[in-house]
Design a protein around this motif. Structure first.
Motif, mmCIF file in Angstrom:
data_model
loop_
_atom_site.group_PDB
_atom_site.id
_atom_site.type_symbol
_atom_site.label_atom_id
_atom_site.label_comp_id
_atom_site.label_asym_id
_atom_site.label_seq_id
_atom_site.Cartn_x
_atom_site.Cartn_y
_atom_site.Cartn_z
ATOM 1 N N ARG A 1 0.830 -1.213 0.000
ATOM 2 C CA ARG A 1 0.000 0.000 0.000
ATOM 3 C C ARG A 1 0.861 1.258 0.000
ATOM 4 O O ARG A 1 0.527 2.266 -0.635
ATOM 5 C CB ARG A 1 -0.898 -0.048 1.235
ATOM 6 N N GLU A 2 1.976 1.215 0.699
ATOM 7 C CA GLU A 2 2.776 2.422 0.888
ATOM 8 C C GLU A 2 3.909 2.573 -0.127
ATOM 9 O O GLU A 2 4.454 3.665 -0.280
ATOM 10 C CB GLU A 2 3.384 2.414 2.302
ATOM 11 N N ALA A 3 4.287 1.499 -0.824
ATOM 12 C CA ALA A 3 5.467 1.536 -1.692
ATOM 13 C C ALA A 3 5.157 2.165 -3.048
ATOM 14 O O ALA A 3 4.094 1.950 -3.628
ATOM 15 C CB ALA A 3 5.996 0.115 -1.890
ATOM 16 N N ASP A 4 6.123 2.912 -3.564
ATOM 17 C CA ASP A 4 5.958 3.516 -4.885
ATOM 18 C C ASP A 4 5.797 2.458 -5.968
ATOM 19 O O ASP A 4 5.077 2.669 -6.955
ATOM 20 C CB ASP A 4 7.181 4.396 -5.210
ATOM 21 N N ASN A 5 6.486 1.338 -5.809
ATOM 22 C CA ASN A 5 6.393 0.284 -6.818
ATOM 23 C C ASN A 5 5.387 -0.810 -6.434
ATOM 24 O O ASN A 5 5.391 -1.893 -7.001
ATOM 25 C CB ASN A 5 7.772 -0.341 -7.070
ATOM 26 N N GLY A 6 4.496 -0.487 -5.481
ATOM 27 C CA GLY A 6 3.455 -1.429 -5.095
ATOM 28 C C GLY A 6 2.531 -1.810 -6.242
ATOM 29 O O GLY A 6 2.259 -3.004 -6.459
ATOM 30 N N PRO A 7 2.029 -0.826 -7.045
ATOM 31 C CA PRO A 7 1.149 -1.185 -8.174
ATOM 32 C C PRO A 7 1.831 -2.117 -9.183
ATOM 33 O O PRO A 7 1.195 -3.039 -9.704
ATOM 34 C CB PRO A 7 0.831 0.181 -8.793
ATOM 35 N N LYS A 8 3.101 -1.886 -9.439
ATOM 36 C CA LYS A 8 3.832 -2.754 -10.367
ATOM 37 C C LYS A 8 3.904 -4.183 -9.815
ATOM 38 O O LYS A 8 3.732 -5.164 -10.549
ATOM 39 C CB LYS A 8 5.237 -2.214 -10.608
ATOM 40 N N PHE A 9 4.141 -4.293 -8.529
ATOM 41 C CA PHE A 9 4.209 -5.612 -7.892
ATOM 42 C C PHE A 9 2.871 -6.339 -8.036
ATOM 43 O O PHE A 9 2.822 -7.536 -8.340
ATOM 44 C CB PHE A 9 4.595 -5.442 -6.421
ATOM 45 N N LEU A 10 1.779 -5.622 -7.852
ATOM 46 C CA LEU A 10 0.452 -6.247 -7.988
ATOM 47 C C LEU A 10 0.221 -6.735 -9.419
ATOM 48 O O LEU A 10 -0.371 -7.807 -9.631
ATOM 49 C CB LEU A 10 -0.643 -5.261 -7.577
ATOM 50 N N ARG A 11 0.676 -5.979 -10.387
ATOM 51 C CA ARG A 11 0.525 -6.417 -11.784
ATOM 52 C C ARG A 11 1.329 -7.685 -12.042
ATOM 53 O O ARG A 11 0.897 -8.577 -12.798
ATOM 54 C CB ARG A 11 0.962 -5.296 -12.741
ATOM 55 N N GLN A 12 2.494 -7.777 -11.434
ATOM 56 C CA GLN A 12 3.302 -8.994 -11.586
ATOM 57 C C GLN A 12 2.596 -10.206 -10.971
ATOM 58 O O GLN A 12 2.687 -11.331 -11.498
ATOM 59 C CB GLN A 12 4.677 -8.792 -10.927
ATOM 60 N N ILE A 13 1.896 -9.978 -9.883
ATOM 61 C CA ILE A 13 1.137 -11.062 -9.259
ATOM 62 C C ILE A 13 -0.004 -11.507 -10.173
ATOM 63 O O ILE A 13 -0.292 -12.701 -10.308
ATOM 64 C CB ILE A 13 0.596 -10.625 -7.881
ATOM 65 N N GLU A 14 -0.643 -10.556 -10.822
ATOM 66 C CA GLU A 14 -1.743 -10.889 -11.738
ATOM 67 C C GLU A 14 -1.266 -11.785 -12.880
ATOM 68 O O GLU A 14 -2.003 -12.654 -13.356
ATOM 69 C CB GLU A 14 -2.357 -9.608 -12.287
ATOM 70 N N LEU A 15 -0.036 -11.585 -13.307
ATOM 71 C CA LEU A 15 0.507 -12.407 -14.392
ATOM 72 C C LEU A 15 0.664 -13.874 -13.975
ATOM 73 O O LEU A 15 0.793 -14.752 -14.832
ATOM 74 C CB LEU A 15 1.862 -11.854 -14.846
ATOM 75 N N LEU A 16 0.640 -14.132 -12.674
ATOM 76 C CA LEU A 16 0.714 -15.509 -12.177
ATOM 77 C C LEU A 16 -0.654 -16.184 -12.177
ATOM 78 O O LEU A 16 -0.770 -17.358 -11.831
ATOM 79 C CB LEU A 16 1.281 -15.526 -10.745
ATOM 80 N N GLY A 17 -1.682 -15.438 -12.576
ATOM 81 C CA GLY A 17 -3.029 -15.997 -12.584
ATOM 82 C C GLY A 17 -3.791 -15.752 -11.299
ATOM 83 O O GLY A 17 -4.882 -16.297 -11.113
ATOM 84 N N LEU A 18 -3.237 -14.943 -10.409
ATOM 85 C CA LEU A 18 -3.907 -14.607 -9.156
ATOM 86 C C LEU A 18 -4.564 -13.232 -9.288
ATOM 87 O O LEU A 18 -4.227 -12.457 -10.173
ATOM 88 C CB LEU A 18 -2.905 -14.609 -8.000
ATOM 89 N N ALA A 19 -5.498 -12.948 -8.402
ATOM 90 C CA ALA A 19 -6.224 -11.675 -8.457
ATOM 91 C C ALA A 19 -6.064 -10.951 -7.124
ATOM 92 O O ALA A 19 -6.938 -11.035 -6.245
ATOM 93 C CB ALA A 19 -7.698 -11.919 -8.755
ATOM 94 N N PRO A 20 -4.955 -10.246 -6.931
ATOM 95 C CA PRO A 20 -4.708 -9.599 -5.642
ATOM 96 C C PRO A 20 -5.642 -8.413 -5.397
ATOM 97 O O PRO A 20 -6.022 -7.695 -6.320
ATOM 98 C CB PRO A 20 -3.255 -9.134 -5.754
ATOM 99 N N ARG A 21 -6.006 -8.258 -4.127
ATOM 100 C CA ARG A 21 -6.841 -7.137 -3.707
ATOM 101 C C ARG A 21 -6.055 -6.331 -2.685
ATOM 102 O O ARG A 21 -5.617 -6.863 -1.663
ATOM 103 C CB ARG A 21 -8.141 -7.668 -3.103
ATOM 104 N N LEU A 22 -5.850 -5.049 -2.969
ATOM 105 C CA LEU A 22 -5.104 -4.181 -2.060
ATOM 106 C C LEU A 22 -6.062 -3.614 -1.019
ATOM 107 O O LEU A 22 -7.005 -2.897 -1.357
ATOM 108 C CB LEU A 22 -4.434 -3.045 -2.834
ATOM 109 N N LEU A 23 -5.824 -3.942 0.250
ATOM 110 C CA LEU A 23 -6.669 -3.438 1.320
ATOM 111 C C LEU A 23 -6.194 -2.063 1.767
ATOM 112 O O LEU A 23 -5.004 -1.823 1.905
ATOM 113 C CB LEU A 23 -6.624 -4.394 2.523
#
Length: 471
Positions: A69-91
């Motif tokens: 949530r706090e990291a500048d590169n947090g959104p990029k990390f979430l996109r990388q997770i999506e490429l694994l077939g997972l659907a992350p939700r940022l609380l």
């Protein structure tokens, strides 16, 4: 990654794995998730995704919290997770605090006080009462952030933490319990249980007075992590963060002035499950829901336990009526234990009662369950430690429950007809077993002994009556 099964109201862990990536370790210095940490986390997540796919599990929740949530590169990390077939939700911070609170509400029905969920990147605080919670706060006081405010002494660290708490609106007494959620808190409970030679091993539900918690925190705040790690149940990761967390606990106790401290193994993950249950499911008794699924898998369906509990209620002294949820849970465990080998069943059932992670039961309740399964086995000497957990009269009553269960199951092998054709009752200073004429042959020497043992335990004489079937 945690895989859950069992009752939705009292889920049990089927598989639990973790990768300690320490995603938030560089946020204070760089504002970013460390690249090495990202690489390690993605490797672990790729493994999890593959396992979930191979097992055919499609009910999956993936959540990210403070560090992302706090990291500048947090959104990029979430996109990388999506490429694994997972659907992350940022609380959001408020969502994270509320979800942790729902986990505690699910574990401690009727609980009231403040939930303090200590993670790596943040501390979530939220007040609970009546099954509801207020808007929570997310503070930069996670175990990876506490070194940033560490002073020259634990007192300096406590004062720095107290200043942050006050600035966030947590500077006044709240009363009620302080529910501590998170692995570092649980490690502190494990330490306290070991030091006091506590008879139980699971830190979930372990309680301390505010004074005892302050004393524990003061000790741990000054401890050397290498000494703490000598305990076989405290990892190097937890021991390293315990002194700073202890200083934080001192600040929480002094500011909030709770009447007691309760350690909870239920938090954010269990809150995700509890929060999506229908209201009627949330209202289920989690102790009975959990024990019912467990016992049914071991040959004791809840309907059978309910019939036995109904039959044995006649052997309860008037003062003992009112503990029906514990008595039903004890009945399920006692009957389930009979499916084990004779040399294992009693010790196994005692372990189930004392050490298995049941929800919504305190230490005294666990001791009562153990005393009941001892009675079912006609084990006169209770295990060491039970009298440390529960009053003698409660244990004595529970042993009587067990003796009544023993009589019931041995009378007619728990057949429906045997339960319908007999009854037990206390009348005129006697324990009376009544049998219909058609089933009078059920009474044998072993049953006579069981009846006599139960009567003696209750301070009564025993009597057998045979009546016509129509009666």
């Amino acid at each position: 990654m945690v895989l859950y099964g069992g009752s939705p109201r009292a889920p049990v862990v089927l598989l639990n794995e973790k990768v300690v990536a320490r995603l938030g370790r560089d946020i204070a210095a760089t504002g970013r998730l460390a690249e090495a940490a990202i690489e390690l986390a993605l490797r672990g997540l790729a493994r999890y995704a593959l396992i979930l796919n191979d097992l055919g599990i499609d009910d999956i929740e993936v959540v990210a919290t403070a560090a992302v949530r706090e990291a500048d590169n947090g959104p990029k990390f979430l996109r990388q997770i999506e490429l694994l077939g997972l659907a992350p939700r940022l609380l959001s911070g408020e969502e994270e605090a509320r979800t942790s609170a729902m986990g505690v509400i699910g574990a401690f029905p009727g609980g009231a006080g403040v939930v303090a969920d200590l993670g790596g990147g943040s501390l979530e605080l939220v007040q609970i009462s009546g099954g509801q919670c207020t808007i929570g706060s997310s503070l930069p006081l996670g175990t990876l952030r506490l070194p940033e405010i560490r002073g020259d002494s634990p007192a300096d660290t406590r004062r720095a933490a107290a200043k942050i708490l006050k600035a966030a609106g947590w500077g006044d007494a709240t009363g009620g319990a302080l529910y501590l959620v998170g692995g570092t808190w649980r490690a502190m409970a494990t330490y306290a249980m070991a030091e006091s030679r506590h008879p139980l091993s699971d830190p979930h539900g372990f309680e301390l007075s505010a004074e005892a918690a302050l004393e524990l925190a003061c000790t741990l705040a000054q401890a050397d992590p290498s000494d703490l790690h000598k305990s076989p149940r405290i990892s190097s990761l937890r021991s390293a963060s315990m002194p700073d967390a202890a200083a934080l606990l001192m600040a929480l106790v002094k500011k909030l002035e709770p009447d007691r401290i309760v350690f909870s193994s239920w938090g954010l993950r269990e809150g995700l499950l509890y929060d999506r249950l229908e209201p009627f499911a949330q209202e289920q008794d989690p102790l009975l829901a959990g024990v019912a699924v467990f016992s049914a898998s071991r040959g004791c369906p809840p309907t059978l336990a309910a019939r036995v509990a109904a039959w044995t209620v006649g052997a309860l002294p008037a003062h003992a009526k009112g503990s029906e949820r514990l008595r039903l849970a004890a009945t399920m465990l006692a009957l389930a234990s009979m499916q084990s080998e004779p040399n294992l069943r009693t010790a196994q059932a005692i372990d189930w009662a004392l050490q298995k992670r049941w929800i919504a039961i305190d230490a005294a309740g666990r001791a009562v369950l153990a005393a009941a399964v001892c009675g079912n086995a006609n084990k006169r000497d209770l295990p060491p430690g039970l009298r440390q957990l529960a009053p003698a009269d409660a244990l004595d009553d529970a042993a009587g429950w067990g003796l009544a269960i023993r009589l019931c199951r041995r009378l007619g092998a728990l057949s429906r007809k045997s339960l319908q054709s007999s009854r037990i009752e206390i009348s005129e200073g006697k324990l009376i077993l009544t049998l219909e004429q058609s089933h009078s042959a059920l009474l044998g020497a072993p049953n006579e002994k069981d009846l006599r043992l139960l009567a003696e335990h209750l301070g009564l004489t025993s009597e057998v009556r045979v009546v016509a079937d129509s009666e």
